[in-house]
Design a protein around this motif. Structure first.
Motif, mmCIF file in Angstrom:
data_model
loop_
_atom_site.group_PDB
_atom_site.id
_atom_site.type_symbol
_atom_site.label_atom_id
_atom_site.label_comp_id
_atom_site.label_asym_id
_atom_site.label_seq_id
_atom_site.Cartn_x
_atom_site.Cartn_y
_atom_site.Cartn_z
ATOM 1 N N GLY A 231 -10.918 7.361 -8.874
ATOM 2 C CA GLY A 231 -10.913 6.926 -10.270
ATOM 3 C C GLY A 231 -9.814 5.911 -10.525
ATOM 4 N N PRO A 232 -9.612 5.550 -11.796
ATOM 5 C CA PRO A 232 -8.671 4.481 -12.150
ATOM 6 C C PRO A 232 -7.214 4.757 -11.753
ATOM 7 C CG PRO A 232 -9.806 5.351 -14.109
ATOM 8 C CD PRO A 232 -10.361 6.069 -12.936
ATOM 9 N N GLU A 233 -6.904 6.016 -11.380
ATOM 10 C CA GLU A 233 -5.524 6.309 -10.971
ATOM 11 C C GLU A 233 -5.120 5.550 -9.702
ATOM 12 O OE1 GLU A 233 -8.005 8.493 -11.070
ATOM 13 O OE2 GLU A 233 -8.263 9.193 -9.006
ATOM 14 N N VAL A 234 -6.107 5.038 -8.948
ATOM 15 C CA VAL A 234 -5.759 4.305 -7.717
ATOM 16 C C VAL A 234 -5.421 2.833 -7.996
ATOM 17 C CG1 VAL A 234 -7.217 5.809 -6.302
ATOM 18 C CG2 VAL A 234 -8.152 3.633 -7.164
ATOM 19 N N LEU A 235 -5.555 2.412 -9.262
ATOM 20 C CA LEU A 235 -5.328 0.990 -9.596
ATOM 21 C C LEU A 235 -3.885 0.757 -10.032
ATOM 22 C CD1 LEU A 235 -8.581 0.538 -11.731
ATOM 23 C CD2 LEU A 235 -8.209 -0.273 -9.381
ATOM 24 N N ASP A 236 -3.361 -0.428 -9.696
ATOM 25 C CA ASP A 236 -2.040 -0.786 -10.205
ATOM 26 C C ASP A 236 -2.205 -1.475 -11.572
ATOM 27 O OD1 ASP A 236 -2.803 -3.418 -9.760
ATOM 28 O OD2 ASP A 236 -1.631 -3.635 -7.930
ATOM 29 N N GLU A 237 -1.079 -1.957 -12.130
ATOM 30 C CA GLU A 237 -1.166 -2.489 -13.501
ATOM 31 C C GLU A 237 -1.988 -3.779 -13.574
ATOM 32 O OE1 GLU A 237 2.336 -3.693 -11.334
ATOM 33 O OE2 GLU A 237 1.636 -1.690 -11.890
ATOM 34 N N LYS A 242 -4.116 -0.018 -5.284
ATOM 35 C CA LYS A 242 -2.784 0.051 -4.668
ATOM 36 C C LYS A 242 -2.929 0.053 -3.150
ATOM 37 C CE LYS A 242 -1.131 3.009 -8.427
ATOM 38 N NZ LYS A 242 -1.144 4.438 -8.771
ATOM 39 N N ALA A 243 -2.030 -0.659 -2.489
ATOM 40 C CA ALA A 243 -2.141 -0.827 -1.033
ATOM 41 C C ALA A 243 -2.167 0.518 -0.309
ATOM 42 C CB ALA A 243 -1.001 -1.695 -0.517
ATOM 43 N N GLU A 244 -1.361 1.468 -0.782
ATOM 44 C CA GLU A 244 -1.318 2.751 -0.054
ATOM 45 C C GLU A 244 -2.631 3.518 -0.226
ATOM 46 O OE1 GLU A 244 0.654 1.986 -2.632
ATOM 47 O OE2 GLU A 244 1.036 3.692 -3.962
#
Ligand code: TYM
Length: 342
Positions: A231-237, A242-244
């Motif tokens: 879900g959206p928790e894996v996205l940065d601002e 996110k790379a990790e």
């Protein structure tokens, strides 16, 4: 308004990486730019090609360009060997490029493999011919996938050195156009490798000519992991993965990126919409989407390939236009070097 040059090697049927990373973007750019699209058969023979296969693949790539929506009444399509300017300019540029520059090219190292002594000299100077392709037309923009970035930097370096050495402004350092969710489509079998024509497994890629059943089968077999979609928790601002997170599930993010590109959405939007979904269901949606985009293109390619004379005529007319643009440019370059005109 600028001028675009880009190319594809006729070494194999085109795959989804070639389409999403390059050809589809060309179709969009042709309204804004003067466009020249080249089937780079001279690049193809840097690795041995069966002659009959090379001819067949040259027609097939041309048909793929046309079927994807390149409008030949507006844009130029031709085969590289049909315009001698490429070879002639490449020689001059071979004398400008430095051995040290070519030694840094990662694609040569990958393609030559361990047996570097046995690679063709053409494979080594491949990026110089590519520079000639672009610089011979004074192209301002080059839309490509991410794997061509280093070659384009080399083309810029060659242009700058030529201009400095000969006190000229004839060579125009080209701007790379690379971007979107599909600038680097990965293999369906291994998220650490890019989708490639040379992968021995056909299950690693979706070809533009694959039928609906084949696409469905390849996507069903595509490597994923047992978890549901992120879900959206894996996205940065910035809305990027996110790379990790990407490193943890490269195959999952590759399929999501393919979905985003095919549906013309941002990756962040797709991730938000599909959060928590099971992979099996997502793969079915992706299959439907891929079939709806590639199906009509594959159908039109088949029609064109049943009429090879039509395809050959397009290349011939394109080559004439390509020569008309590049021959006067080459003349000026030869003059700058000090060659007497013939
Ligand atoms: P080629 O034939 O390997 O690939 C053609 C185009 O498809 C892009 N591409 C990809 N994009 C995203 N994901 C992938 N997995 C993927 N695989 C390939 C490539 O980046 C390319 O845009 N050297 C070039 C051909 C060339 C050229 C040129 C390009 C020769 N002269 C002048 C631009 C300008 C090549 O081998 O592309």
């Amino acid at each position: 308004k600028g001028r675009i040059f880009s190319g594809v090697q006729p070494t194999h049927t085109l795959h989804l990486g070639n389409y999403l990373g390059a050809v589809r973007n060309w179709v969009r750019m042709q309204k804004e730019y003067e466009c020249i699209f080249c089937v780079v058969d001279m690049h193809a023979i840097t690795v041995f090609q069966d002659p009959a296969e090379l001819t067949k693949n040259t027609r097939e790539v041309t048909a793929a360009f046309m079927a994807s929506g390149i409008d030949v009444s507006h844009s130029i399509i031709f085969a590289q060997s049909q315009n001698r300017v490429h070879a002639q300019l490449a020689w001059i540029l071979n004398c400008v490029a430095r051995v040290g520059w070519l030694n840094r090219m990662t694609q040569f190292k990958e393609k030559a493999g361990k047996d570097r002594e046995n690679a063709s000299v053409g494979l080594y100077t491949y990026p110089v011919l590519m520079a000639a392709d672009i610089l011979g037309y004074q192209a301002t923009h080059v839309p490509v996938g991410e794997d061509q970035k280093q070659h384009l930097e080399l083309a810029r370096d060659i242009a700058q050195k030529f201009n400095t050495d000969f006190g000229s402004d004839l060579l125009v350092p080209p701007n790379p156009v690379i971007g979107g969710p599909a600038a680097r489509v990965m293999s369906l079998r291994d998220g650490a490798k890019k989708m490639s024509k040379s992968d021995p497994s056909d299950y690693s890629r979706i070809n533009m000519t694959d039928d609906a059943d084949t696409i469905a089968l390849k996507l069903r077999k595509a490597k994923t992991d047992p978890e549901a979609l992120p879900g959206p928790e894996v996205l940065d601002e910035k809305g990027q993965v996110k790379a990790e997170e990407d490193a943890k599930r490269p195959e999952a993010y590759n399929l999501l990126a393919i979905y985003a590109a095919l549906s013309d959405k941002e990756l962040a939007q797709v991730i938000t919409e599909t959060a928590g979904k099971e992979f099996s269901a997502f793969k079915r949606d992706l299959t439907d989407l891929a079939v709806s985009v590639l199906g009509p293109i594959g159908g039109e390619m088949k029609r064109l390939l049943d009429h090879p004379a039509e395809v050959d005529a397009v290349l011939k007319a394109g080559a004439e236009k390509a020569r008309a643009i590049s021959e006067p440019i080459l003349k000026k370059i030869e003059n700058a070097v000090g060659f007497l005109s013939a």
